[in-house]
Design an enzyme around this catalytic site. Structure first.
Site, PDB file in Angstrom:
ATOM      1  N   SER A  99       6.123  -7.265   2.184  1.00 34.85           N
ATOM      2  CA  SER A  99       7.216  -6.903   1.280  1.00 34.85           C
ATOM      3  C   SER A  99       8.552  -7.367   1.837  1.00 34.85           C
ATOM      4  O   SER A  99       9.410  -7.887   1.101  1.00 34.85           O
ATOM      5  CB  SER A  99       7.242  -5.385   1.078  1.00 34.85           C
ATOM      6  OG  SER A  99       5.992  -4.926   0.604  1.00 34.85           O
ATOM      7  N   ASP A 116       5.315  -5.689   6.273  1.00 39.19           N
ATOM      8  CA  ASP A 116       5.770  -7.048   6.581  1.00 39.19           C
ATOM      9  C   ASP A 116       5.817  -7.948   5.358  1.00 39.19           C
ATOM     10  O   ASP A 116       6.785  -8.680   5.144  1.00 39.19           O
ATOM     11  CB  ASP A 116       4.837  -7.689   7.624  1.00 39.19           C
ATOM     12  CG  ASP A 116       5.257  -7.344   9.043  1.00 39.19           C
ATOM     13  OD1 ASP A 116       6.333  -6.751   9.212  1.00 39.19           O
ATOM     14  OD2 ASP A 116       4.494  -7.656   9.967  1.00 39.19           O
ATOM     15  N   ASP A 167      -1.036   1.858   8.769  1.00 39.10           N
ATOM     16  CA  ASP A 167      -1.581   1.039   9.847  1.00 39.10           C
ATOM     17  C   ASP A 167      -0.698   1.073  11.094  1.00 39.10           C
ATOM     18  O   ASP A 167      -1.167   0.764  12.193  1.00 39.10           O
ATOM     19  CB  ASP A 167      -1.734  -0.415   9.391  1.00 39.10           C
ATOM     20  CG  ASP A 167      -2.757  -0.580   8.288  1.00 39.10           C
ATOM     21  OD1 ASP A 167      -3.492   0.390   8.009  1.00 39.10           O
ATOM     22  OD2 ASP A 167      -2.823  -1.671   7.697  1.00 39.10           O
ATOM     23  N   ARG A 204      -7.074  -1.941   9.031  1.00 35.75           N
ATOM     24  CA  ARG A 204      -7.129  -3.395   8.900  1.00 35.75           C
ATOM     25  C   ARG A 204      -7.312  -4.043  10.275  1.00 35.75           C
ATOM     26  O   ARG A 204      -8.343  -3.848  10.897  1.00 35.75           O
ATOM     27  CB  ARG A 204      -5.878  -3.907   8.190  1.00 35.75           C
ATOM     28  CG  ARG A 204      -6.031  -5.286   7.569  1.00 35.75           C
ATOM     29  CD  ARG A 204      -4.837  -5.635   6.711  1.00 35.75           C
ATOM     30  NE  ARG A 204      -3.565  -5.459   7.415  1.00 35.75           N
ATOM     31  CZ  ARG A 204      -2.382  -5.643   6.859  1.00 35.75           C
ATOM     32  NH1 ARG A 204      -2.285  -5.995   5.587  1.00 35.75           N
ATOM     33  NH2 ARG A 204      -1.281  -5.478   7.561  1.00 35.75           N
ATOM     34  N   THR A 227      -8.818   8.408   1.444  1.00 34.47           N
ATOM     35  CA  THR A 227      -8.330   9.775   1.674  1.00 34.47           C
ATOM     36  C   THR A 227      -7.177   9.756   2.675  1.00 34.47           C
ATOM     37  O   THR A 227      -6.310  10.638   2.647  1.00 34.47           O
ATOM     38  CB  THR A 227      -9.440  10.687   2.214  1.00 34.47           C
ATOM     39  OG1 THR A 227      -9.908  10.183   3.473  1.00 34.47           O
ATOM     40  CG2 THR A 227     -10.607  10.766   1.240  1.00 34.47           C
ATOM     41  N   GLY A 249       0.820  -1.208   0.000  1.00 32.08           N
ATOM     42  CA  GLY A 249       0.000   0.000   0.000  1.00 32.08           C
ATOM     43  C   GLY A 249       0.851   1.254   0.000  1.00 32.08           C
ATOM     44  O   GLY A 249       1.889   1.321   0.664  1.00 32.08           O
ATOM     45  N   ARG A 255       1.251  -5.272  -5.504  1.00 35.45           N
ATOM     46  CA  ARG A 255       1.429  -6.551  -4.828  1.00 35.45           C
ATOM     47  C   ARG A 255       1.579  -7.596  -5.933  1.00 35.45           C
ATOM     48  O   ARG A 255       0.970  -7.475  -6.985  1.00 35.45           O
ATOM     49  CB  ARG A 255       0.252  -6.867  -3.910  1.00 35.45           C
ATOM     50  CG  ARG A 255       0.170  -5.913  -2.719  1.00 35.45           C
ATOM     51  CD  ARG A 255      -1.034  -6.209  -1.831  1.00 35.45           C
ATOM     52  NE  ARG A 255      -0.998  -5.428  -0.609  1.00 35.45           N
ATOM     53  CZ  ARG A 255      -1.480  -4.206  -0.469  1.00 35.45           C
ATOM     54  NH1 ARG A 255      -2.041  -3.614  -1.519  1.00 35.45           N
ATOM     55  NH2 ARG A 255      -1.415  -3.574   0.672  1.00 35.45           N
ATOM     56  N   ASP A 286       1.599  -1.010  12.028  1.00 37.11           N
ATOM     57  CA  ASP A 286       1.455  -2.341  12.618  1.00 37.11           C
ATOM     58  C   ASP A 286       2.659  -3.247  12.372  1.00 37.11           C
ATOM     59  O   ASP A 286       2.525  -4.470  12.346  1.00 37.11           O
ATOM     60  CB  ASP A 286       0.186  -3.016  12.073  1.00 37.11           C
ATOM     61  CG  ASP A 286       0.228  -3.222  10.564  1.00 37.11           C
ATOM     62  OD1 ASP A 286       1.134  -2.681   9.904  1.00 37.11           O
ATOM     63  OD2 ASP A 286      -0.662  -3.924  10.050  1.00 37.11           O
ATOM     64  N   ARG A 335     -17.185  17.539  13.496  1.00 44.15           N
ATOM     65  CA  ARG A 335     -17.664  18.003  14.803  1.00 44.15           C
ATOM     66  C   ARG A 335     -18.417  19.327  14.666  1.00 44.15           C
ATOM     67  O   ARG A 335     -19.421  19.560  15.361  1.00 44.15           O
ATOM     68  CB  ARG A 335     -16.494  18.144  15.766  1.00 44.15           C
ATOM     69  CG  ARG A 335     -16.920  18.558  17.181  1.00 44.15           C
ATOM     70  CD  ARG A 335     -15.740  18.612  18.127  1.00 44.15           C
ATOM     71  NE  ARG A 335     -15.240  17.285  18.438  1.00 44.15           N
ATOM     72  CZ  ARG A 335     -15.766  16.466  19.340  1.00 44.15           C
ATOM     73  NH1 ARG A 335     -16.841  16.843  20.004  1.00 44.15           N
ATOM     74  NH2 ARG A 335     -15.237  15.287  19.572  1.00 44.15           N
ATOM     75  N   THR A 345       3.693   2.208   6.266  1.00 39.52           N
ATOM     76  CA  THR A 345       2.292   1.791   6.249  1.00 39.52           C
ATOM     77  C   THR A 345       1.516   2.644   7.239  1.00 39.52           C
ATOM     78  O   THR A 345       1.955   2.832   8.384  1.00 39.52           O
ATOM     79  CB  THR A 345       2.120   0.315   6.615  1.00 39.52           C
ATOM     80  OG1 THR A 345       0.732   0.035   6.875  1.00 39.52           O
ATOM     81  CG2 THR A 345       2.936  -0.087   7.836  1.00 39.52           C
ATOM     82  N   ARG A 388     -26.539  15.972  16.011  1.00 35.83           N
ATOM     83  CA  ARG A 388     -26.462  14.603  15.519  1.00 35.83           C
ATOM     84  C   ARG A 388     -25.248  13.882  16.090  1.00 35.83           C
ATOM     85  O   ARG A 388     -24.302  14.492  16.573  1.00 35.83           O
ATOM     86  CB  ARG A 388     -26.346  14.583  13.993  1.00 35.83           C
ATOM     87  CG  ARG A 388     -27.608  14.942  13.253  1.00 35.83           C
ATOM     88  CD  ARG A 388     -27.326  15.045  11.772  1.00 35.83           C
ATOM     89  NE  ARG A 388     -28.527  15.245  10.985  1.00 35.83           N
ATOM     90  CZ  ARG A 388     -28.550  15.777   9.774  1.00 35.83           C
ATOM     91  NH1 ARG A 388     -27.419  16.173   9.207  1.00 35.83           N
ATOM     92  NH2 ARG A 388     -29.682  15.923   9.118  1.00 35.83           N
TER      93      ARG A 388
END
Length: 319
Positions: free
Chosen positions: A104, A102, A127, A171, A250, A10, A71, A129, A154, A125, A162
């Protein structure tokens, strides 16, 4: 001595500043830099070109990767790894810098053990992670995208009385959602790492509404797979009109923040220095405000964990 860079998996902000630093620092070190386009697929199909300063002029402000990414299922077949190796040898390339995650790093570790092409991985990444590092490229830019969206939502939430549910990427890792919730004042945060209690949340919100609450913000990690259900629950059980916003891709884009540009500069510098001094299959990591490299075997042997301090605070937003 030839050295090449590629982006794999990614994309994320911070890759382009890393590519720019790679070319400039490689030339400074007396190396011949190459660019590999389209990730592992480009490695197989010989989309490899020598790099000059002109190739990276002006890219530091751009999100994503000018080299593009991919990938590759083919790379897991021996004949295509052989093809990739032949391409590198034809260009005189003996070292690789890989911006990715990881998956890659594991692929390149197999490649190194088969053919001896040394590599150094740079965690990239959103993430966040990857085991062993507190920080991955792209994370700060993604967090700022979420922050801006949440602040704007907000405004309208408070104006329209609302509840808004905001789904972040991540992920199986809730880092983006949790840090965003803590830094934006969200009232709910659901992440894979923490169990949640809807009955307890319902009692809390009913009491707060009776005490004057008119709106709320919920941030949900995509790994929980519960954002649409939570939106309905807020309307049906809590009694507040609710809307769902999925931020989606985004979060991957946008001009890299100062922190991501700086980390890219540091990561790439350490990666090239490590390769030049004989490291063959390392990954750069950032831990306790220090940077170094560790072996790929260490990185893939563990599981990334969110700071216990963050988790303790996040637990208060799950019940």
């Amino acid at each position: 001595m030839g050295i090449a860079i590629m982006t794999s998996g990614g994309d994320c902000a911070g890759m382009n500043p890393g590519i720019k630093r790679f070319v400039e620092y490689s030339i400074e070190k007396g190396l011949k830099p190459y660019l590999i386009c389209d990730g592992l697929e480009g490695l197989i199909d010989n989309r490899i070109q020598p790099a000059t300063h002109a190739d990276v002029a002006g890219i530091i402000t751009k999100g994503g990767s000018v080299l593009r990414s991919s990938r590759s299922a083919r790379f897991f077949e021996p004949e295509y790894r052989q093809q990739a190796y032949d391409n590198l040898k034809a260009h005189g390339i003996d070292m690789l810098v890989v911006l990715g995650g990881d998956g890659s790093f594991r692929a390149l570790d197999v490649f190194y053990r088969e053919f001896g092409i040394a590599f150094c991985g740079i965690p990239a990444t959103i993430d966040n992670d990857i085991f062993g590092t507190d920080y991955c490229l792209g994370v700060d830019t993604a967090l700022n995208v979420i922050r801006q969206a949440t602040d704007q939502i907000r405004d309208t939430a408070s104006s329209s009385r609302r509840a808004f549910v905001i789904e972040t990427m991540g992920r199986d890792c809730g880092y983006l959602a949790l840090v965003s919730a803590l830094t934006s004042g969200a009232e709910i945060c659901l992440i894979p790492e923490l169990p949640y209690d809807l009955d307890s949340l319902k009692k809390r919100f009913q009491a707060e509404i009776a005490d004057g609450r008119t709106y709320m913000i919920a941030i949900v990690s995509e790994g929980v797979d519960f954002a649409p259900q939570l939106t309905r629950w807020l309307e049906e059980e809590v009694g507040m009109e609710a809307r769902l916003t999925v931020l989606g891709h985004t979060q991957r884009g946008g001009s890299p923040t100062v922190l991501d540009r700086l980390r890219a500069f540091e990561f790439v510098t350490i990666a090239i220095d490590a390769l030049v001094t004989g490291s063959n299959d390392g990954v750069v990591f950032y831990k306790n405000c220090q940077m170094a490299t560790r072996s790929i075997s260490e990185v893939v042997s563990g599981r990334s964990e969110i700071s216990p301090v963050y988790l303790e605070e996040g637990r208060k937003l799950t019940r």
